[in-house]
Write a protein that holds these residues in place. Structure first.
Motif, PDB file in Angstrom:
ATOM      1  N   GLU A 151       0.809  -1.212   0.000  1.00 56.96           N
ATOM      2  CA  GLU A 151       0.000   0.000   0.000  1.00 56.96           C
ATOM      3  C   GLU A 151       0.847   1.268   0.000  1.00 56.96           C
ATOM      4  O   GLU A 151       0.367   2.334  -0.383  1.00 56.96           O
ATOM      5  CB  GLU A 151      -0.938  -0.002   1.213  1.00 56.96           C
ATOM      6  N   THR A 152       2.093   1.169   0.413  1.00 54.33           N
ATOM      7  CA  THR A 152       2.977   2.341   0.416  1.00 54.33           C
ATOM      8  C   THR A 152       3.563   2.636  -0.961  1.00 54.33           C
ATOM      9  O   THR A 152       4.078   3.730  -1.195  1.00 54.33           O
ATOM     10  CB  THR A 152       4.152   2.145   1.397  1.00 54.33           C
ATOM     11  N   GLY A 153       3.546   1.661  -1.861  1.00 50.17           N
ATOM     12  CA  GLY A 153       4.188   1.835  -3.154  1.00 50.17           C
ATOM     13  C   GLY A 153       5.633   1.364  -3.175  1.00 50.17           C
ATOM     14  O   GLY A 153       6.304   1.458  -4.199  1.00 50.17           O
ATOM     15  N   PHE A 154       6.115   0.831  -2.055  1.00 46.91           N
ATOM     16  CA  PHE A 154       7.489   0.330  -1.962  1.00 46.91           C
ATOM     17  C   PHE A 154       7.528  -1.200  -1.983  1.00 46.91           C
ATOM     18  O   PHE A 154       8.440  -1.812  -1.445  1.00 46.91           O
ATOM     19  CB  PHE A 154       8.163   0.849  -0.680  1.00 46.91           C
ATOM     20  N   GLY A 155       6.544  -1.807  -2.621  1.00 49.02           N
ATOM     21  CA  GLY A 155       6.435  -3.262  -2.635  1.00 49.02           C
ATOM     22  C   GLY A 155       7.569  -3.971  -3.331  1.00 49.02           C
ATOM     23  O   GLY A 155       7.785  -5.167  -3.116  1.00 49.02           O
ATOM     24  N   GLY A 156       8.323  -3.272  -4.186  1.00 50.13           N
ATOM     25  CA  GLY A 156       9.450  -3.902  -4.862  1.00 50.13           C
ATOM     26  C   GLY A 156      10.486  -4.428  -3.892  1.00 50.13           C
ATOM     27  O   GLY A 156      11.212  -5.388  -4.195  1.00 50.13           O
ATOM     28  N   PHE A 157      10.556  -3.843  -2.711  1.00 49.15           N
ATOM     29  CA  PHE A 157      11.558  -4.268  -1.728  1.00 49.15           C
ATOM     30  C   PHE A 157      11.151  -5.543  -0.996  1.00 49.15           C
ATOM     31  O   PHE A 157      11.962  -6.099  -0.252  1.00 49.15           O
ATOM     32  CB  PHE A 157      11.822  -3.144  -0.728  1.00 49.15           C
ATOM     33  N   LEU A 158       9.940  -6.008  -1.217  1.00 48.42           N
ATOM     34  CA  LEU A 158       9.534  -7.279  -0.613  1.00 48.42           C
ATOM     35  C   LEU A 158      10.262  -8.451  -1.243  1.00 48.42           C
ATOM     36  O   LEU A 158      10.316  -9.539  -0.668  1.00 48.42           O
ATOM     37  CB  LEU A 158       8.022  -7.465  -0.758  1.00 48.42           C
ATOM     38  N   GLU A 159      10.827  -8.247  -2.430  1.00 49.47           N
ATOM     39  CA  GLU A 159      11.535  -9.312  -3.136  1.00 49.47           C
ATOM     40  C   GLU A 159      13.046  -9.224  -2.983  1.00 49.47           C
ATOM     41  O   GLU A 159      13.780  -9.992  -3.597  1.00 49.47           O
ATOM     42  CB  GLU A 159      11.170  -9.282  -4.627  1.00 49.47           C
ATOM     43  N   VAL A 160      13.524  -8.271  -2.180  1.00 46.64           N
ATOM     44  CA  VAL A 160      14.965  -8.097  -2.004  1.00 46.64           C
ATOM     45  C   VAL A 160      15.571  -9.303  -1.301  1.00 46.64           C
ATOM     46  O   VAL A 160      15.023  -9.820  -0.336  1.00 46.64           O
ATOM     47  CB  VAL A 160      15.256  -6.815  -1.186  1.00 46.64           C
ATOM     48  N   LYS A 161      16.710  -9.755  -1.819  1.00 46.31           N
ATOM     49  CA  LYS A 161      17.448 -10.860  -1.200  1.00 46.31           C
ATOM     50  C   LYS A 161      18.426 -10.301  -0.165  1.00 46.31           C
ATOM     51  O   LYS A 161      18.859  -9.165  -0.259  1.00 46.31           O
ATOM     52  CB  LYS A 161      18.225 -11.644  -2.268  1.00 46.31           C
ATOM     53  N   ALA A 162      18.756 -11.110   0.808  1.00 50.89           N
ATOM     54  CA  ALA A 162      19.695 -10.700   1.856  1.00 50.89           C
ATOM     55  C   ALA A 162      21.119 -10.947   1.382  1.00 50.89           C
ATOM     56  O   ALA A 162      21.713 -11.986   1.651  1.00 50.89           O
ATOM     57  CB  ALA A 162      19.409 -11.456   3.154  1.00 50.89           C
ATOM     58  N   TRP A 163      21.676  -9.977   0.653  1.00 49.30           N
ATOM     59  CA  TRP A 163      23.032 -10.127   0.124  1.00 49.30           C
ATOM     60  C   TRP A 163      24.045 -10.108   1.262  1.00 49.30           C
ATOM     61  O   TRP A 163      23.981  -9.275   2.157  1.00 49.30           O
ATOM     62  CB  TRP A 163      23.377  -8.979  -0.811  1.00 49.30           C
ATOM     63  N   GLN A 164      25.021 -10.999   1.200  1.00 51.08           N
ATOM     64  CA  GLN A 164      26.089 -10.982   2.203  1.00 51.08           C
ATOM     65  C   GLN A 164      27.102  -9.884   1.937  1.00 51.08           C
ATOM     66  O   GLN A 164      27.709  -9.358   2.865  1.00 51.08           O
ATOM     67  CB  GLN A 164      26.825 -12.329   2.236  1.00 51.08           C
ATOM     68  N   LYS A 165      27.295  -9.534   0.671  1.00 51.09           N
ATOM     69  CA  LYS A 165      28.350  -8.590   0.322  1.00 51.09           C
ATOM     70  C   LYS A 165      27.884  -7.657  -0.789  1.00 51.09           C
ATOM     71  O   LYS A 165      27.011  -8.005  -1.582  1.00 51.09           O
ATOM     72  CB  LYS A 165      29.609  -9.320  -0.169  1.00 51.09           C
ATOM     73  N   ILE A 166      28.482  -6.493  -0.818  1.00 56.04           N
ATOM     74  CA  ILE A 166      28.315  -5.567  -1.930  1.00 56.04           C
ATOM     75  C   ILE A 166      29.711  -5.118  -2.347  1.00 56.04           C
ATOM     76  O   ILE A 166      30.507  -4.713  -1.493  1.00 56.04           O
ATOM     77  CB  ILE A 166      27.457  -4.352  -1.544  1.00 56.04           C
ATOM     78  N   ASN A 167      30.010  -5.211  -3.615  1.00 58.25           N
ATOM     79  CA  ASN A 167      31.342  -4.865  -4.089  1.00 58.25           C
ATOM     80  C   ASN A 167      31.511  -3.345  -4.098  1.00 58.25           C
ATOM     81  O   ASN A 167      31.044  -2.652  -4.990  1.00 58.25           O
ATOM     82  CB  ASN A 167      31.550  -5.427  -5.502  1.00 58.25           C
ATOM     83  N   LEU A 168      32.195  -2.841  -3.088  1.00 58.92           N
ATOM     84  CA  LEU A 168      32.362  -1.398  -2.967  1.00 58.92           C
ATOM     85  C   LEU A 168      33.353  -0.838  -3.976  1.00 58.92           C
ATOM     86  O   LEU A 168      33.282   0.334  -4.345  1.00 58.92           O
ATOM     87  CB  LEU A 168      32.812  -1.034  -1.553  1.00 58.92           C
ATOM     88  N   LYS A 169      34.287  -1.657  -4.428  1.00 57.12           N
ATOM     89  CA  LYS A 169      35.215  -1.146  -5.431  1.00 57.12           C
ATOM     90  C   LYS A 169      34.493  -0.892  -6.748  1.00 57.12           C
ATOM     91  O   LYS A 169      34.752   0.106  -7.423  1.00 57.12           O
ATOM     92  CB  LYS A 169      36.368  -2.116  -5.651  1.00 57.12           C
ATOM     93  N   TYR A 170      33.554  -1.762  -7.096  1.00 56.88           N
ATOM     94  CA  TYR A 170      32.773  -1.525  -8.304  1.00 56.88           C
ATOM     95  C   TYR A 170      31.887  -0.298  -8.123  1.00 56.88           C
ATOM     96  O   TYR A 170      31.721   0.506  -9.050  1.00 56.88           O
ATOM     97  CB  TYR A 170      31.937  -2.757  -8.635  1.00 56.88           C
ATOM     98  N   SER A 171      31.328  -0.124  -6.930  1.00 55.25           N
ATOM     99  CA  SER A 171      30.540   1.081  -6.661  1.00 55.25           C
ATOM    100  C   SER A 171      31.391   2.329  -6.814  1.00 55.25           C
ATOM    101  O   SER A 171      30.968   3.328  -7.402  1.00 55.25           O
ATOM    102  CB  SER A 171      29.945   1.029  -5.245  1.00 55.25           C
ATOM    103  N   ALA A 172      32.620   2.286  -6.293  1.00 47.52           N
ATOM    104  CA  ALA A 172      33.526   3.429  -6.417  1.00 47.52           C
ATOM    105  C   ALA A 172      33.857   3.699  -7.880  1.00 47.52           C
ATOM    106  O   ALA A 172      33.920   4.852  -8.323  1.00 47.52           O
ATOM    107  CB  ALA A 172      34.796   3.173  -5.616  1.00 47.52           C
ATOM    108  N   PHE A 173      34.087   2.635  -8.648  1.00 46.71           N
ATOM    109  CA  PHE A 173      34.369   2.750 -10.083  1.00 46.71           C
ATOM    110  C   PHE A 173      33.236   3.487 -10.785  1.00 46.71           C
ATOM    111  O   PHE A 173      33.463   4.375 -11.618  1.00 46.71           O
ATOM    112  CB  PHE A 173      34.528   1.339 -10.659  1.00 46.71           C
ATOM    113  N   LEU A 174      31.987   3.144 -10.431  1.00 52.08           N
ATOM    114  CA  LEU A 174      30.831   3.762 -11.071  1.00 52.08           C
ATOM    115  C   LEU A 174      30.596   5.187 -10.564  1.00 52.08           C
ATOM    116  O   LEU A 174      30.277   6.081 -11.353  1.00 52.08           O
ATOM    117  CB  LEU A 174      29.586   2.905 -10.831  1.00 52.08           C
TER     118      LEU A 174
END
Length: 407
Positions: A151-174
């Motif tokens: 009902e909030t319009g943020f329903g897309g986050f109900l499908e989010v997976k619990a990632w163990q890691k996020i590659n911060l070097k790739y984020s920095a690159f972008l």
């Protein structure tokens, strides 16, 4: 015959510094050459070569960039990736189970965020963005709580997976390749992509209503007052506390709960998602509530333009990031929704069997830690021993503006 490249002093040559000239678009900072020095004149030699540092011999924070290196009259653009080309991939480690990583290699907080300590003399990337926290909390929701989120319009986050890691070097690159003025990201050999609220809606499926979100004061609703009191009972930080929002989300909410209790749950969810994914800050358990006006009437939350709010914070995060790079700060906090950049860019690349079905939106639910890791590995390019870039894979789609149904 004179060399077409500037002469390196013996000390800098020994450090493994060499020059190359791929195209550059948005340098993290500019180093000027010594006045009156010779200029390369051979055909095919560009006036703005990049400086690339070897991993083992030259590290960020060390005094290795001697003035003798810069002997051209032209201005050399030094990109963040050149400075950090030798840093091991910085990953956010989220310790749910015992990790085989040494504490000396990784840093992690209880909220699932963290950063890499890097090699000695290199910067430490950190980020509070945590899909582990979001995924683990959402997984505990009952069907009724999931209905409230929809009902909030943020329903897309109900499908989010619990990632163990996020590659911060790739984020920095972008992040280094984002041009704030044109709202684009120049991924060089791969192309230039527009960053807009429609693209953000395509990735996350969040509302893009007619009203802009600002920090102007509004009369708080009864639900806002109730939530403020609830948050204060959990934390001294009150509404700024992400842990307080989490406690509200994990509390007992059923069909028999009052309308105010249900509205407080919705308020808590928006704060939780903004703080952990869409606009995380560098502070632990803290979010800046500059969107309180949009929560004053939770029934109208879809009328606010969250698709414009998130890029606004991301672009400011890019500015801060480039400033930190230019100052050679030993710790660089990557704030804002850098996850959007990763998902959107990877969606646009030709990654063969790793590509996700393109007709499914929002995109975020299609990705998990393993698939993202394989995608990033696919585009990683070893320029030379100890040097890595992420320009593998060509852009294969011209992004079409698709009307995404807000969940």
């Amino acid at each position: 015959m004179p060399s077409p490249h500037p002469q390196l002093s013996p000390s800098t040559a020994a450090l493994g510094i060499h020059l190359s000239s791929p195209p550059c678009s948005s340098p993290a900072f500019v180093l000027k050459e010594q006045a009156g020095a010779p200029t390369p004149s051979s055909p095919g030699v560009q006036a703005t070569p990049r400086l690339i540092l070897g991993r083992r011999r030259a590290a960020y924070g060390r005094r290795v960039l001697r003035k003798e290196v810069f002997c051209c009259e032209a201005v050399r653009e030094v990109k963040m990736t050149d400075l950090f080309s030798g840093i091991q991939a910085a990953m956010v480690i989220n310790r749910v189970e015992n990790s085989d990583q040494s504490p000396e290699d990784w840093v992690s907080d209880e909220d699932g965020s963290g950063g890499s300590t890097g090699l000695p003399g290199t910067p430490c990337f950190t980020s509070r963005l945590s899909l582990l926290k979001v995924g683990s909390v959402v997984a505990k929701f009952s069907d009724f709580k999931r209905q409230l989120v929809m009902e909030t319009g943020f329903g897309g986050f109900l499908e989010v997976k619990a990632w163990q890691k996020i590659n911060l070097k790739y984020s920095a690159f972008l992040m280094d390749r984002v041009d704030v003025e044109s709202s684009t990201i120049n991924i060089e050999e791969q192309g230039v992509l527009e960053l807009s609220e429609q693209k953000l809606n395509y990735v996350f499926g969040i509302p893009s209503g007619e009203f802009d979100i600002n920090g102007e004061g509004v009369e708080p609703s009864e639900a806002c007052i109730k939530y403020t009191r609830m948050a204060a009972s959990f934390s001294d930080k009150g509404t700024h506390s992400l842990k307080a929002a989490e406690n509200v989300l994990l509390g007992a909410i059923t069909e028999s709960s009052s309308q105010i209790q249900q509205d407080c749950f919705k308020i808590a969810f928006v704060i939780f998602i903004i703080g952990h994914v869409l606009a995380p800050t560098s502070k632990h358990d803290y979010i800046s509530i500059d969107f309180w006006a949009a929560l004053s009437d939770i029934s109208k939350i879809k009328s606010w333009n969250w698709g414009r709010y998130v890029p606004k914070h991301l672009f400011q995060a890019v500015r801060n990031f480039k400033t930190d790079v230019s100052k050679r700060n030993p710790t660089i906090h990557i704030v804002g929704c850098h996850l959007f950049l990763q998902v959107f860019v990877l969606h646009c690349l030709d990654l063969g069997i790793l590509n996700k079905p393109r007709e499914i939106t929002p995109r975020i639910g299609l990705y998990d830690y393993d698939s993202m890791r394989k995608m990033v590995e696919k585009i990683a390019v070893n320029i030379s021993p100890g040097e890595i870039s992420y320009h593998g894979g060509a852009v294969i789609i011209v992004f079409l503006i698709i009307e995404v149904c807000v969940l």
